[in-house]
Design an enzyme around this catalytic site. Structure first.
Site, PDB file in Angstrom:
ATOM      1  N   GLY A  72       0.875  -1.172   0.000  1.00 29.43           N
ATOM      2  CA  GLY A  72       0.000   0.000   0.000  1.00 29.43           C
ATOM      3  C   GLY A  72       0.900   1.205   0.000  1.00 29.43           C
TER       4      GLY A  72
ATOM      5  CB  CYS B 198       5.064  -3.907  -1.577  1.00 27.38           C
ATOM      6  SG  CYS B 198       5.517  -2.655  -2.775  1.00 27.38           S
TER       7      CYS B 198
ATOM      8  CG  HIS C 241       2.234  -6.338  -4.498  1.00 30.25           C
ATOM      9  ND1 HIS C 241       1.588  -5.777  -3.417  1.00 30.25           N
ATOM     10  CD2 HIS C 241       3.018  -5.363  -5.014  1.00 30.25           C
ATOM     11  CE1 HIS C 241       1.941  -4.516  -3.295  1.00 30.25           C
ATOM     12  NE2 HIS C 241       2.817  -4.237  -4.249  1.00 30.25           N
TER      13      HIS C 241
ATOM     14  CD  GLU D  79      -0.123  -8.717  -2.044  1.00 22.35           C
ATOM     15  OE1 GLU D  79       0.831  -9.503  -1.929  1.00 22.35           O
ATOM     16  OE2 GLU D  79       0.005  -7.491  -2.214  1.00 22.35           O
TER      17      GLU D  79
HETATM   18  N1  GLN Z   1       6.093   2.748  -2.663  1.00 23.55           N
HETATM   19  C1  GLN Z   1       5.240   2.321  -1.605  1.00 23.55           C
HETATM   20  C2  GLN Z   1       5.817   2.677  -0.238  1.00 23.55           C
HETATM   21  O1  GLN Z   1       6.999   2.840  -0.103  1.00 23.55           O
HETATM   22  C3  GLN Z   1       5.015   0.820  -1.676  1.00 23.55           C
HETATM   23  C4  GLN Z   1       4.222   0.459  -2.888  1.00 23.55           C
HETATM   24  C5  GLN Z   1       3.451  -0.814  -2.720  1.00 23.55           C
HETATM   25  O2  GLN Z   1       3.255  -1.315  -1.626  1.00 23.55           O
HETATM   26  N2  GLN Z   1       2.979  -1.312  -3.833  1.00 23.55           N
HETATM   27  O3  GLN Z   1       5.066   2.775   0.677  1.00 23.55           O
END
Ligand code: GLN
Length: 195
Positions: free
Chosen positions: A46, A77, A168, A170
């Site tokens: 996220g 992520c 990801h 998921e």
């Molecule tokens: N760039 C986002 C961050 O650093 C992560 C992106 C993602 O979770 N898809 O929070």
């Protein structure tokens, strides 16, 4: 065994679906009380800044306790950014659960999102990996095992009961990585029962 998914922001529902697909029960976690009776916790992708703003002062204090106790944690992520010991450009880490440094958004902008296939040590071959503004791992501490690399850059790693991935799992139909985390949680459960 029930695995929690931190439900402050990000792809929470997708992780719950992946857990189901891997044969495990998932539950959304928003408050410290929601952590009761869980065997592990997933921190989803996220926006790490948004998740930490929502978590500080609430659930993050309890998560720092989880980190100290060696509770199984899996960050994907943005979740990996939250678990890293160092984040480039930031003075303080968020939760500091795994001895790595990460560079946020290192895979490029949203429009540079891509899919590739990765071989993941201990998990399997040719796993579909989706990268969306992904953080890359720029330093790996001595106690950390790298499980996968993309073009020579580490993108999945573990240390003790903490697992992280830049991408990801998921967002694919492949349950192998969630199952791998389930095995970490199960091993921890057995250790706790024995002690
Ligand atoms: N760039 C986002 C961050 O650093 C992560 C992106 C993602 O979770 N898809 O929070």
């Amino acid at each position: 065994m029930v695995i929690g998914v931190l439900g402050l922001q990000g792809d929470v529902r997708e992780h719950l679906a992946s857990l189901r697909c891997a044969g495990m029960e998932g539950r959304v976690v928003r408050t410290p009380a929601d952590l009761a009776e869980l065997s592990g916790l997933i921190l989803p992708g996220g926006e790490s800044t948004a998740i930490s703003l929502l978590g500080e002062g609430g659930i993050f204090a309890a998560l720092r306790g989880c980190v100290r106790d060696g509770f199984p944690l899996f960050g994907t992520c943005a979740g990996m950014v939250l678990l890293a010991a160092e984040v480039e450009g930031r003075d303080e880490p968020h939760l500091g659960a795994i001895d790595i440094t990460v560079a946020r958004n290192a895979s490029g902008r949203q429009v540079d999102s891509f899919e590739t296939e990765l071989d993941v040590d201990g998990v399997g071959k040719k796993l579909c990996a989706v990268f969306i503004r992904a953080p890359f791992i720029t330093r790996v501490g001595p106690g950390v095992r790298v499980l996968a690399e993309h073009e020579g850059v580490p993108v999945m790693a573990e240390q003790g009961n903490v697992l992280v991935a830049s991408f990801h799992p998921e967002l694919t139909e492949d349950p192998r990585i969630h199952r791998y985390f389930g095995a970490i949680a199960e091993r921890h459960e057995q250790e706790v029962r024995r002690s």
